[in-house]
Design a protein around this motif. Structure first.
Motif, PDB file in Angstrom:
ATOM      1  N   ALA B  36       0.839  -1.200   0.000  1.00 38.88           N
ATOM      2  CA  ALA B  36       0.000   0.000   0.000  1.00 38.88           C
ATOM      3  C   ALA B  36       0.872   1.247   0.000  1.00 38.88           C
ATOM      4  O   ALA B  36       2.055   1.192   0.335  1.00 38.88           O
ATOM      5  N   ARG B  37       0.284   2.349  -0.439  1.00 38.51           N
ATOM      6  CA  ARG B  37       0.947   3.637  -0.264  1.00 38.51           C
ATOM      7  C   ARG B  37       1.177   3.851   1.225  1.00 38.51           C
ATOM      8  O   ARG B  37       0.287   3.597   2.039  1.00 38.51           O
ATOM      9  N   ALA B  38       2.360   4.378   1.556  1.00 41.24           N
ATOM     10  CA  ALA B  38       2.660   4.595   2.965  1.00 41.24           C
ATOM     11  C   ALA B  38       1.708   5.616   3.569  1.00 41.24           C
ATOM     12  O   ALA B  38       1.430   5.585   4.767  1.00 41.24           O
ATOM     13  N   ASP B  39       1.178   6.509   2.738  1.00 44.58           N
ATOM     14  CA  ASP B  39       0.313   7.564   3.267  1.00 44.58           C
ATOM     15  C   ASP B  39      -1.173   7.204   3.211  1.00 44.58           C
ATOM     16  O   ASP B  39      -2.023   8.056   3.421  1.00 44.58           O
ATOM     17  N   ALA B  40      -1.469   5.939   2.929  1.00 44.14           N
ATOM     18  CA  ALA B  40      -2.880   5.522   2.909  1.00 44.14           C
ATOM     19  C   ALA B  40      -3.343   5.191   4.324  1.00 44.14           C
ATOM     20  O   ALA B  40      -2.521   4.792   5.146  1.00 44.14           O
ATOM     21  N   PRO B  41      -4.617   5.319   4.657  1.00 45.15           N
ATOM     22  CA  PRO B  41      -5.678   5.836   3.798  1.00 45.15           C
ATOM     23  C   PRO B  41      -5.653   7.356   3.711  1.00 45.15           C
ATOM     24  O   PRO B  41      -5.266   8.014   4.664  1.00 45.15           O
ATOM     25  N   ARG B  42      -6.055   7.874   2.564  1.00 44.84           N
ATOM     26  CA  ARG B  42      -6.140   9.320   2.396  1.00 44.84           C
ATOM     27  C   ARG B  42      -7.610   9.698   2.490  1.00 44.84           C
ATOM     28  O   ARG B  42      -8.391   9.409   1.584  1.00 44.84           O
ATOM     29  N   PRO B  43      -7.954  10.371   3.571  1.00 46.52           N
ATOM     30  CA  PRO B  43      -9.376  10.665   3.822  1.00 46.52           C
ATOM     31  C   PRO B  43     -10.016  11.402   2.647  1.00 46.52           C
ATOM     32  O   PRO B  43      -9.447  12.358   2.115  1.00 46.52           O
ATOM     33  N   GLY B  44     -11.163  10.904   2.230  1.00 49.21           N
ATOM     34  CA  GLY B  44     -11.910  11.570   1.166  1.00 49.21           C
ATOM     35  C   GLY B  44     -11.494  11.185  -0.229  1.00 49.21           C
ATOM     36  O   GLY B  44     -12.153  11.535  -1.203  1.00 49.21           O
ATOM     37  N   LYS B  45     -10.382  10.452  -0.368  1.00 51.13           N
ATOM     38  CA  LYS B  45      -9.928  10.049  -1.701  1.00 51.13           C
ATOM     39  C   LYS B  45     -10.458   8.660  -2.026  1.00 51.13           C
ATOM     40  O   LYS B  45     -10.400   7.750  -1.202  1.00 51.13           O
ATOM     41  N   VAL B  46     -10.971   8.522  -3.244  1.00 56.08           N
ATOM     42  CA  VAL B  46     -11.324   7.181  -3.712  1.00 56.08           C
ATOM     43  C   VAL B  46     -10.039   6.376  -3.819  1.00 56.08           C
ATOM     44  O   VAL B  46      -9.044   6.853  -4.373  1.00 56.08           O
ATOM     45  N   ALA B  47     -10.042   5.164  -3.279  1.00 59.08           N
ATOM     46  CA  ALA B  47      -8.842   4.329  -3.314  1.00 59.08           C
ATOM     47  C   ALA B  47      -8.953   3.304  -4.435  1.00 59.08           C
ATOM     48  O   ALA B  47     -10.032   2.802  -4.731  1.00 59.08           O
ATOM     49  N   LEU B  48      -7.804   3.031  -5.071  1.00 56.31           N
ATOM     50  CA  LEU B  48      -7.767   1.983  -6.095  1.00 56.31           C
ATOM     51  C   LEU B  48      -6.988   0.791  -5.563  1.00 56.31           C
ATOM     52  O   LEU B  48      -5.865   0.946  -5.084  1.00 56.31           O
ATOM     53  N   VAL B  49      -7.579  -0.377  -5.679  1.00 51.81           N
ATOM     54  CA  VAL B  49      -6.912  -1.607  -5.264  1.00 51.81           C
ATOM     55  C   VAL B  49      -6.917  -2.558  -6.454  1.00 51.81           C
ATOM     56  O   VAL B  49      -7.941  -2.743  -7.106  1.00 51.81           O
ATOM     57  N   ALA B  92      -7.494  -1.299   4.450  1.00 52.93           N
ATOM     58  CA  ALA B  92      -6.327  -0.488   4.812  1.00 52.93           C
ATOM     59  C   ALA B  92      -6.281   0.840   4.060  1.00 52.93           C
ATOM     60  O   ALA B  92      -5.741   1.822   4.557  1.00 52.93           O
ATOM     61  N   VAL B  93      -6.820   0.885   2.861  1.00 51.12           N
ATOM     62  CA  VAL B  93      -6.671   2.103   2.058  1.00 51.12           C
ATOM     63  C   VAL B  93      -7.970   2.885   1.895  1.00 51.12           C
ATOM     64  O   VAL B  93      -7.969   3.979   1.335  1.00 51.12           O
ATOM     65  N   ASP B  94      -9.072   2.321   2.365  1.00 50.99           N
ATOM     66  CA  ASP B  94     -10.348   3.022   2.231  1.00 50.99           C
ATOM     67  C   ASP B  94     -10.307   4.326   3.010  1.00 50.99           C
ATOM     68  O   ASP B  94     -10.079   4.321   4.221  1.00 50.99           O
ATOM     69  N   GLY B  95     -10.494   5.417   2.295  1.00 51.03           N
ATOM     70  CA  GLY B  95     -10.491   6.727   2.950  1.00 51.03           C
ATOM     71  C   GLY B  95     -11.896   7.264   3.135  1.00 51.03           C
ATOM     72  O   GLY B  95     -12.087   8.462   3.304  1.00 51.03           O
ATOM     73  N   GLY B  96     -12.876   6.392   3.044  1.00 55.24           N
ATOM     74  CA  GLY B  96     -14.258   6.802   3.267  1.00 55.24           C
ATOM     75  C   GLY B  96     -14.997   7.189   2.006  1.00 55.24           C
ATOM     76  O   GLY B  96     -16.204   7.400   2.010  1.00 55.24           O
ATOM     77  N   GLU B 165      -6.833  10.683  -7.808  1.00 55.92           N
ATOM     78  CA  GLU B 165      -5.888  11.573  -7.135  1.00 55.92           C
ATOM     79  C   GLU B 165      -6.386  13.017  -7.136  1.00 55.92           C
ATOM     80  O   GLU B 165      -6.171  13.760  -6.183  1.00 55.92           O
ATOM     81  N   GLU B 166      -7.052  13.398  -8.220  1.00 59.23           N
ATOM     82  CA  GLU B 166      -7.507  14.789  -8.260  1.00 59.23           C
ATOM     83  C   GLU B 166      -8.922  14.951  -7.712  1.00 59.23           C
ATOM     84  O   GLU B 166      -9.534  16.012  -7.887  1.00 59.23           O
ATOM     85  N   GLY B 167      -9.430  13.923  -7.053  1.00 56.38           N
ATOM     86  CA  GLY B 167     -10.691  14.093  -6.326  1.00 56.38           C
ATOM     87  C   GLY B 167     -11.924  13.524  -6.987  1.00 56.38           C
ATOM     88  O   GLY B 167     -13.053  13.820  -6.572  1.00 56.38           O
ATOM     89  N   GLY B 168     -11.755  12.732  -8.027  1.00 54.96           N
ATOM     90  CA  GLY B 168     -12.916  12.110  -8.674  1.00 54.96           C
ATOM     91  C   GLY B 168     -13.722  11.272  -7.696  1.00 54.96           C
ATOM     92  O   GLY B 168     -13.179  10.714  -6.750  1.00 54.96           O
ATOM     93  N   LYS B 169     -15.008  11.206  -7.939  1.00 57.73           N
ATOM     94  CA  LYS B 169     -15.899  10.420  -7.074  1.00 57.73           C
ATOM     95  C   LYS B 169     -15.838   8.947  -7.475  1.00 57.73           C
ATOM     96  O   LYS B 169     -15.414   8.604  -8.585  1.00 57.73           O
ATOM     97  N   LEU B 170     -16.309   8.098  -6.583  1.00 57.56           N
ATOM     98  CA  LEU B 170     -16.236   6.648  -6.810  1.00 57.56           C
ATOM     99  C   LEU B 170     -16.809   6.257  -8.169  1.00 57.56           C
ATOM    100  O   LEU B 170     -16.162   5.552  -8.948  1.00 57.56           O
ATOM    101  N   GLY B 171     -18.005   6.764  -8.476  1.00 50.31           N
ATOM    102  CA  GLY B 171     -18.636   6.396  -9.749  1.00 50.31           C
ATOM    103  C   GLY B 171     -17.838   6.911 -10.934  1.00 50.31           C
ATOM    104  O   GLY B 171     -17.724   6.225 -11.958  1.00 50.31           O
ATOM    105  N   GLU B 172     -17.283   8.083 -10.816  1.00 47.02           N
ATOM    106  CA  GLU B 172     -16.510   8.675 -11.919  1.00 47.02           C
ATOM    107  C   GLU B 172     -15.218   7.909 -12.172  1.00 47.02           C
ATOM    108  O   GLU B 172     -14.831   7.665 -13.321  1.00 47.02           O
TER     109      GLU B 172
END
Ligand SMILES: Nc1ncnc2c1ncn2[C@@H]1O[C@H](COP(=O)(O)OP(=O)(O)O)[C@@H](O)[C@H]1O
Ligand SMILES: Nc1ncnc2c1ncn2[C@@H]1O[C@H](COP(=O)(O)OP(=O)(O)O)[C@@H](O)[C@H]1O
Ligand SMILES: [Mg+2]
Ligand SMILES: [Mg+2]
Ligand SMILES: [Mg+2]
Ligand SMILES: [Mg+2]
Lengths: 208, 332, 332, 208
Positions: B36-49, B92-96, B165-172
């Motif tokens: 995982a990214r060391a800085d994960a989870p990033r709150p509010g960011k859609v995570a890719l696994v 581990a990476v889900d930022g909500g 990374e630039e803030g796209g929503k889950l569906g997008e």
């Protein structure tokens, strides 16, 4: 079938897939990716470790735990398929320490249903279903005909073996082997072969 | 078998230990077996696994980092990861903001990711799955497990990763991943098979003048065996199949990936790219961006795949966005 | 021989054509056979020119770009370039501040670059030569052609290139290049030999349980043949040789390059890096930076080399400086 | 030696290194990097093209141009070495359309000096010098003994061949083969072998 027989079966199956891991891998190398033997060995070794460390009171639990272990340890296509099969099998067994023959037959049926539901394979698609389906039919017929477990298990193992061998001429329509199209014909399916080994293990541990 | 390993059973964990030691930007959980990214989870960011069997490096672990994946789950060599692993990485990476699973279309990967997604949903994590199935060597019919996921996986992970990374929503994020996949087609040739540590011998044997056409990345044989021909002809044949599956009008723009399968040297891959550029120029197709190298590999297989993805302005913009991973890095 | 080529005689030029098509940042002169930054010459900037036989890609053409080389001269496969080529490249990128030739220590490379440097001097171009000879498998004595240049070439080109980019003078750029070389030691193992397109068969044949220790990057056999051993042991042996040639005190800092020779998959290289990190940690050596991948290759040879370079703060600063080339890119 | 003989010699040498390119490459693969045959063929093919397109009046110019061509086209170690040798040889020839035997001997000497100056190899280092040096000595002795060109050239070729074969037992101390240390012993040096081919070509075109 009681807890002792259940664990004996799974241990025998573990011994058998371990002994035949090379064969399974070779079959998988021909039409898949050459990991089926390693996958099965890894999974069943983990199952044996779980059996070693657990006291079971209900016979169904043995298989539910075995199934969950396979799902957690195997990966690939066979992990979820066998894992779901054993879980469904265990859940379908009557509660308590022992299962009778009709209960076993019903649970075997539930196991096959789980495989078919998850993987979507039909008989003839050149998968483990082609060993499992005839084994189940043979088991059910034996039970219906009044046979005892050793005889029913032996018949199921025979039918599974015949079914596995019969996959050789089939063209795969599921799993990796399907990528080969017609080139998959001429090779025995590894998953059908491991299914046969598992039924054979039951026949071995119940043999008089 | 000749490999730089200790015990075949330990290859994946030991390589993960090396990855962890090499990349302080990454957090490698060797118990749960994910990167995982060391800085994960990033709150509010859609995570890719993403994830899949090992042996395809740098895919997927090498694509974890800013602008691409948040986590990768490597299975055993050529064996899809197990649901536990995928679930652990997802949590581990889900930022909500939800998690996108990028899944290559193989029976095992699909089933294991599906089980994991169900478990994640039980824990209240929103999961969207993007299925990658770009390999047009396989016909997409009820007679097969469907097209395989190969080279386009990199494009899906890069472009969807940039949007996340630039803030796209889950569906997008899931939607653009699916668009990229739908706009992609790949075809591969193998000169030799790779050797898995466990099997210890090549997946298949080929005479010195024959190749496998339409191979996947798991050492399985291809659709058919052919005579070895000049690179020029192989490229034309591959592009014929690709452009039949994915017709391109004159003036359309594409990203091209000329991908080595692990054992093919860069000098050959550049030679191939030159041929691809020639053919696409003849057809009036504009190559907007390209990548030449070993990205989606099959251990030490000598071979190559060509991926062509029809792109929009938005996809190019996201492709160009900064990415900082062990395997792909620019602008950062 | 199974390769993605057309005619063995055309491999180098066709691969250059592909490189040109793939990288608009580069200018490839196919007549004179060199690769240069498209924005060269840069007035007032010291230019770096390197070159050598082809077959080691991405070295050197893949290291042309901002922050690294200004030009590279690829010879035929495993054959050093000719003076005409080197002279043409030198003239093309000279910005009036002089040119540094980065030359790997092989008889042919040394002689051809020397002839070119003499010709360039005749035309009034100041040339400094940095000779790279990091391969400690070869003893540096009057009994040999001297140590070969291998993995350290990448470090020399990166670090000296960064200093040139930020305005270093000719003497300074050459000096730091020589310092990096002097602080470097490398050792390689091969599991198989590579096959040149012209020869069509591997440079040597090895039984299935033997390896070559102390190989170079030209398909020549190594110092001795050994049994294949676990990666752990091979790494220890290599580091013993390296650290004997280049002793390191506890607390010293290094850059480590774990380099694949072309046919070794990344999963094995990371496994090796893990072993290197373990051994150096035991010895109290700090790995400040590292690179794991196929950078200085020998066609499709299965093998790997380990390079250890003792570094100063200044070298680390220059290592971290932005670089934008096809083969190495960060910060840009 | 006149311009016609000079070009005939180089053409014969070109034919010979082309015919034996595989051998040279095989020798180089054993202790070097397997390109010597390809290098020599590429270089001498270019020399022939230059000869085809040029009128020469001075015999020395033939070799100066040939040497420059080898430097421009071969690369590797052998390109600068052979190129410098031929250039030095051509420059050392007496001016004019013809060279006499002592002039040839002196020029051969200058050629060897160029190789030794550029490459630093001593006799016994397992390089082209080990064929060139004895060939030169044989040529000089034949000339001193009053022999004509055919006989001197034949003697030089014989000595070059013996010298090339004698490299087999040597341990290399120059060039790539030196990286092998003692493992280089037991293999004939490719450059010494091509030097023999070049002297043999002179013997062939001058043979009565
Ligand atoms: N959709 C499916 N339904 C039933 N069985 C399947 C299906 N796909 C694959 N299999 C079985 O799984 C076997 C391969 O298992 P394995 O090699 O362990 O996994 P993988 O194919 O992921 O490498 C096949 O031989 C086949 O019997
Ligand atoms: N320093 C040297 N002096 C004289 N001859 C040399 C020297 N180094 C190499 N050679 C000759 O060059 C030959 C190799 O030539 P070639 O294979 O064409 O070049 P490379 O070694 O660069 O691949 C060797 O066999 C040897 O005879
Ligand atoms: Mg498999
Ligand atoms: Mg698998
Ligand atoms: Mg060479
Ligand atoms: Mg050579």
């Amino acid at each position: 079938m009681d807890v002792a027989l259940a664990t004996a079966w799974l241990r025998a199956a573990a011994g058998s897939v371990t002994a035949e891991a090379d064969l399974l891998t070779r079959l998988d190398a021909a039409i898949g990716d050459g990991d089926h033997g390693v996958n099965m060995r890894r999974g069943f070794t983990a199952v044996v470790t779980v059996l070693d460390g657990t006291e079971f009171t209900a016979v169904g639990d043995v298989f539910v735990r075995a199934g969950a272990t396979l799902i957690s340890k195997v990966g690939g296509a066979s992990g979820p398929l066998y894992g779901s099969a054993f879980r469904a099998f265990g859940k379908a067994l009557p509660p308590g320490a022992r299962a009778d023959l009709p209960g076993l037959a019903g649970a075997l049926h539930a196991g096959l249903e789980a495989v078919r539901k998850l993987g979507g394979a039909q008989p003839g698609d050149k998968t483990m279903v082609d060993a499992y389906q005839p084994a189940l039919t043979a088991f059910e017929e034996a039970v219906a005909g009044g046979a005892a477990l050793p005889e029913a298990a032996a018949g199921a193992a025979r039918a599974a073996g015949d079914g596995a061998r019969a996959t050789t001429s089939l063209t795969a329509r599921k799993g990796r082997a399907s990528y080969l199209g017609e080139r998959s014909a001429g090779h025995q399916d590894p998953g059908a072969t491991s299914t046969w080994l598992i039924f054979q293990a039951l026949a071995d541990v119940t043999a008089p | 078998m000749k490999k730089f390993i200790n015990d075949p059973a330990d290859v994946v964990t030991e390589a993960l230990a090396g990855l962890a030691a090499a990349h302080p930007d990454l957090r490698v959980d060797t118990a749960e077996q994910y990167v995982a990214r060391a800085d994960a989870p990033r709150p509010g960011k859609v995570a890719l696994v993403s994830g899949g069997g090992s042996g395809h490096e740098p895919l997927h672990g090498g694509f974890v980092g800013a602008g691409m994946l948040d986590a990768a789950c490597p299975g055993e060599v050529f064996t899809s990861p197990v649901p536990d692993q995928i679930l652990a990485a997802t949590k581990a990476v889900d930022g909500g903001a939800g998690v996108v699973h990028v899944v290559k279309n193989y029976t095992g990967d699909v089933m294991n990711f599906q089980l994991a997604a169900e478990l994640a949903a039980d824990e209240g994590i929103a999961v969207e799955t993007v299925l990658v199935d770009d390999d047009v060597a396989v016909e997409n019919s009820t007679w097969t497990a469907g097209r395989r996921g190969t080279g386009a996986t990199l494009l899906v992970e890069k472009i969807a990763g940039a949007l996340a990374e630039e803030g796209g929503k889950l569906g997008e994020v899931a939607a653009i991943g699916r668009e990229v996949n739908a706009a992609s087609a790949s075809f591969a040739y193998a000169l030799t098979a790779g050797t898995t540590p466990a099997a210890g011998r090549p997946g298949f044997e080929l005479p010195d003048d024959e190749i496998e056409a339409g191979v996947g990345i798991h050492g399985e044989p291809g659709r058919r065996r052919e005579r070895l021909r000049p690179a020029r002809e192989l490229v034309r044949s591959a592009l014929d199949v690709i452009l039949e599956a994915q017709p391109l009008d004159r003036g359309e723009r594409v990203i091209v990936l000329v991908n080595g399968l692990g054992g093919t040297p860069l000098i050959e891959l550049y030679l191939i790219y030159g041929e691809v550029a020639t053919v696409l120029a003849e057809r009036g197709v504009e190559i907007s961006r390209r990548l030449v190298g070993n990205y989606v590999t099959s251990l030490d297989m000598a071979g190559m795949s060509i991926t062509v993805t029809r792109v929009t302005d938005e996809m190019i913009r996201l492709w160009d966005a900064p990415v900082r991973t062990p395997g792909l890095r620019w602008g950062a």
